[in-house]
Write an enzyme that holds these catalytic residues in place. Structure first.
Site, PDB file in Angstrom:
ATOM      1  N   LYS A  52       0.844  -1.206   0.000  1.00 22.01           N
ATOM      2  CA  LYS A  52       0.000   0.000   0.000  1.00 22.01           C
ATOM      3  C   LYS A  52       0.880   1.258   0.000  1.00 22.01           C
ATOM      4  O   LYS A  52       0.608   2.226  -0.709  1.00 22.01           O
ATOM      5  CB  LYS A  52      -0.929  -0.006   1.220  1.00 22.01           C
ATOM      6  CG  LYS A  52      -2.052  -1.017   1.070  1.00 22.01           C
ATOM      7  CD  LYS A  52      -2.765  -1.324   2.362  1.00 22.01           C
ATOM      8  CE  LYS A  52      -3.711  -2.506   2.149  1.00 22.01           C
ATOM      9  NZ  LYS A  52      -4.266  -3.066   3.395  1.00 22.01           N
ATOM     10  N   GLN A  96      -5.239  -2.271   9.564  1.00 24.67           N
ATOM     11  CA  GLN A  96      -4.996  -3.567   8.921  1.00 24.67           C
ATOM     12  C   GLN A  96      -5.529  -4.691   9.800  1.00 24.67           C
ATOM     13  O   GLN A  96      -5.295  -4.726  11.008  1.00 24.67           O
ATOM     14  CB  GLN A  96      -3.486  -3.739   8.671  1.00 24.67           C
ATOM     15  CG  GLN A  96      -3.103  -4.982   7.883  1.00 24.67           C
ATOM     16  CD  GLN A  96      -3.611  -4.979   6.443  1.00 24.67           C
ATOM     17  OE1 GLN A  96      -3.718  -3.928   5.802  1.00 24.67           O
ATOM     18  NE2 GLN A  96      -3.943  -6.149   5.933  1.00 24.67           N
ATOM     19  N   ASP A 119     -11.502   1.825   3.711  1.00 24.24           N
ATOM     20  CA  ASP A 119     -11.714   0.374   3.580  1.00 24.24           C
ATOM     21  C   ASP A 119     -13.208   0.051   3.428  1.00 24.24           C
ATOM     22  O   ASP A 119     -13.560  -1.063   3.052  1.00 24.24           O
ATOM     23  CB  ASP A 119     -11.202  -0.342   4.839  1.00 24.24           C
ATOM     24  CG  ASP A 119      -9.901  -1.095   4.595  1.00 24.24           C
ATOM     25  OD1 ASP A 119      -9.640  -1.450   3.432  1.00 24.24           O
ATOM     26  OD2 ASP A 119      -9.160  -1.325   5.573  1.00 24.24           O
TER      27      ASP A 119
HETATM   28  N1  GUN Z   1      -6.753  -7.693   5.838  1.00 20.23           N
HETATM   29  C1  GUN Z   1      -6.949  -8.399   4.704  1.00 20.23           C
HETATM   30  N2  GUN Z   1      -7.495  -7.617   3.748  1.00 20.23           N
HETATM   31  C2  GUN Z   1      -7.656  -6.404   4.304  1.00 20.23           C
HETATM   32  C3  GUN Z   1      -8.175  -5.163   3.802  1.00 20.23           C
HETATM   33  O1  GUN Z   1      -8.622  -5.031   2.659  1.00 20.23           O
HETATM   34  N3  GUN Z   1      -8.144  -4.133   4.683  1.00 20.23           N
HETATM   35  C4  GUN Z   1      -7.699  -4.256   5.948  1.00 20.23           C
HETATM   36  N4  GUN Z   1      -7.736  -3.190   6.728  1.00 20.23           N
HETATM   37  N5  GUN Z   1      -7.216  -5.383   6.435  1.00 20.23           N
HETATM   38  C5  GUN Z   1      -7.205  -6.447   5.611  1.00 20.23           C
END
Ligand code: GUN
Length: 292
Positions: A52, A96, A119
């Site tokens: 990211k 996350q 998200d």
């Molecule tokens: N863990 C696995 N996929 C994601 C996601 O798209 N966002 C977040 N915050 N955690 C994750």
């Protein structure tokens, strides 16, 4: 059979986003700023957050990573979130997942300002999504929609089978594929560990979306000729011959299933890169919303 090339498509979208950032700069406005809170040192989560961060740099966003130890208390994590909610410099942020067991995930996600929830996990955004209102759409489902759209794959009237009902992928995906929209307008079946006759249900699918985290789960005997197969799984499978000691495998037995599919996403290089890119898209949308 066409391979849905998530790397190529996400590069095209990242170029589009970079152009928007250029326009923002030319107007003398602030560029989008994404923050990520990652608790602890889980290698898969660390790797997602690094990608990211790289994507932010690639499109010209500012990026901040906050990495408290796995022992952080729920209370301290909540104050970090409140700080990001108040910070006018931050357009959007993510926490996350997964979080350590001593932290209540739903409680934490609920405290994120919905206008910064890139998200799309806050109940406000999730509810708006289900009601066809403008909202942040979770990045992985958003990426899948974008792949279907840009490869011009028809979804209206099709039978879509979603395997897995996670809050991050399966559940939102099932809502989105049934919405009055394009992509959408399909007849959706959501399956999970208690589903009976899974094979029969899958054999009736025009579009199969597999998101359970189990390597090679979907085998060719479960796939109708000409089906569209979307593989969301990213599984680390131990392999002594591999440089890192593991290989990445999807939830779909790619080599065999590709012989039956009309379109299929590879792992890696399918849905994964799209997820990161759509998070960038949501951050850009957040910036544009905050600018107004
Ligand atoms: N863990 C696995 N996929 C994601 C996601 O798209 N966002 C977040 N915050 N955690 C994750």
């Amino acid at each position: 059979m066409t391979i849905l090339d998530g790397r190529k498509m996400s590069n095209i979208i990242k170029d589009e986003i970079a152009q928007e950032v250029q326009k923002i700069k030319e107007k003398g406005e602030k560029v989008p700023h994404l923050a990520a809170i990652i608790v602890g040192e889980d290698p898969a989560s660390q790797s997602y957050v690094r990608s990211k961060d790289r994507a932010c740099k690639r499109v010209g966003f500012e990026s901040t990573i906050i990495n408290p130890p796995a022992t952080i208390s729920e209370e301290d994590l909540i104050s970090q979130i409140e700080k990001l909610n108040r910070d006018k410099n931050i357009d959007g942020f993510i926490v996350q997942l997964p979080l350590p067991d001593h932290i209540d995930e739903q409680k934490v996600l609920m405290l994120i300002d919905p206008d910064k929830d890139v998200d799309g996990f806050h109940p406000m955004n999730f509810g708006k999504m289900a009601l066809d209102l403008p909202s942040f759409i979770p990045a992985t489902p958003f990426g899948i929609l974008e792949l279907l759209k840009r490869y011009e794959i028809p979804t209206q009237g099709k039978n879509t089978v979603v395997i897995g009902r996670s809050h991050i992928v399966g559940r939102p995906m099932s809502i989105l594929m049934s919405r009055k929209d394009n992509p959408g307008n399909s007849t959706v079946t959501v399956t999970h560990r208690h589903t009976k006759n899974l094979k029969e249900i899958c054999l009736n699918a025009d579009i199969l979306i597999v998101a359970i985290g189990s390597a090679d789960f979907l085998t060719e005997d479960m796939v109708k000729d000409g089906a569209v197969v979307i593989d969301v799984g990213i599984n680390r499978v131990e392999d002594a011959n591999a440089k890192r000691g593991y290989v990445l495998k999807g939830d779909v037995d790619f080599e065999k299933v590709k012989k039956k599919a009309s379109f299929i996403t590879p792992v890696p290089g399918g849905v994964g890169p799209m997820t990161v890119t759509m998070l960038m898209k949501n951050t850009l949308l957040a910036r544009q919303k905050h600018q107004k």
